[in-house]
Design a protein around this motif. Structure first.
Motif, short mmCIF file in Angstrom:
data_model
loop_
_atom_site.label_atom_id
_atom_site.label_comp_id
_atom_site.label_asym_id
_atom_site.label_seq_id
_atom_site.Cartn_x
_atom_site.Cartn_y
_atom_site.Cartn_z
N UNK A 1 4.87 23.98 40.70
CA UNK A 1 5.04 24.68 39.68
C UNK A 1 3.92 25.25 38.93
N UNK A 2 2.72 24.58 39.04
CA UNK A 2 1.54 24.96 38.58
C UNK A 2 1.04 26.24 39.02
N UNK A 3 1.17 26.41 40.56
CA UNK A 3 0.80 27.79 41.12
C UNK A 3 1.85 28.67 41.02
N UNK A 4 3.03 28.27 40.80
CA UNK A 4 4.18 29.36 40.66
C UNK A 4 5.04 29.39 41.52
N UNK A 5 5.07 28.41 42.60
CA UNK A 5 5.95 28.62 43.54
C UNK A 5 7.41 28.07 43.08
N UNK A 6 8.32 28.79 42.75
CA UNK A 6 9.68 28.43 42.01
C UNK A 6 10.72 29.01 42.91
N UNK A 7 10.33 29.40 44.05
CA UNK A 7 11.49 30.25 44.95
C UNK A 7 12.61 29.31 45.75
N UNK A 8 12.22 27.96 45.35
CA UNK A 8 13.12 26.76 45.87
C UNK A 8 12.86 26.46 47.44
N UNK A 9 11.72 27.06 48.10
CA UNK A 9 11.60 26.70 49.44
C UNK A 9 10.16 25.82 49.60
N UNK A 10 9.71 25.85 50.68
CA UNK A 10 8.46 25.18 51.16
C UNK A 10 7.61 26.18 52.15
N UNK A 11 6.40 26.27 51.94
CA UNK A 11 5.45 27.03 52.35
C UNK A 11 4.17 26.32 52.93
N UNK A 12 3.94 26.38 54.29
CA UNK A 12 2.85 25.58 54.96
C UNK A 12 2.11 26.89 55.36
N UNK A 13 0.50 26.57 54.91
CA UNK A 13 -0.35 27.74 55.13
C UNK A 13 -1.82 26.81 55.92
N UNK A 14 -2.07 27.50 56.80
CA UNK A 14 -3.25 26.96 57.72
C UNK A 14 -4.45 28.05 57.11
N UNK A 15 -5.49 27.29 56.73
CA UNK A 15 -6.59 28.15 56.10
C UNK A 15 -7.96 27.68 56.92
N UNK A 16 -8.65 28.77 57.65
CA UNK A 16 -9.71 28.58 58.28
C UNK A 16 -10.76 29.46 58.08
N UNK A 17 -12.16 29.08 58.44
CA UNK A 17 -13.20 29.96 58.15
C UNK A 17 -13.44 30.67 59.45
N UNK A 18 -13.73 31.95 59.25
CA UNK A 18 -13.81 32.63 60.79
C UNK A 18 -15.20 32.81 61.09
N UNK A 19 -15.37 32.71 62.36
CA UNK A 19 -17.02 32.54 63.00
C UNK A 19 -17.02 33.77 63.91
N UNK A 20 -18.20 34.56 63.88
CA UNK A 20 -18.49 35.61 64.53
C UNK A 20 -18.76 34.89 65.83
N UNK A 21 -18.53 35.65 66.93
CA UNK A 21 -19.01 35.52 68.45
C UNK A 21 -20.68 35.39 68.26
N UNK A 22 -21.15 34.53 69.07
CA UNK A 22 -22.59 34.48 68.82
C UNK A 22 -23.38 35.53 69.94
#
Length: 115
Positions: A94-115
């Protein structure tokens, strides 16, 4: 580039990520990996963020974007991926505003350039 960068296609977002990495910009990618019930964006939706605050894409249509961007900033700093879950049973939803009634799972990752 798409007319509305919030709803850019995955190939546009991933192409921009590649460009940013080629430019040695620090970036993180958030991806919707699961939904249940009502969800504003489908599984596979992306949000790309760089350390300057530039963004493309969306993982929620706006309702949890701010929280995901903050986690992306932290991932860029510490290099650790995160699996976030937002839903109506989560007090933070509710603090972030997700009031749609569902659930959302989000994977967050730092991207790394090829060396």
């Amino acid at each position: 580039m798409t007319a509305n960068p919030l709803y850019a296609a995955s190939d546009e977002i991933l192409g921009l990520a590649e460009n940013w990495l080629d430019q040695r910009r620090t970036a993180a990618l958030a991806t919707v990996v699961g939904t249940w019930g009502s969800s504003p964006r489908p599984v596979g939706s992306h949000l790309l963020v760089d350390d300057a605050g530039d963004m493309m894409g969306s993982v929620s249509g706006g309702c949890i974007e701010g929280a995901v961007v903050e986690e992306a900033k932290q991932a860029m700093k510490d290099g650790k991926p995160r699996l976030l879950e937002f839903g109506v049973t989560n007090e933070d939803a509710w603090e972030v505003g997700l009031a749609c009634g569902g659930t959302v799972r989000v994977y967050v990752e730092k991207l790394v350039a090829d060396q």
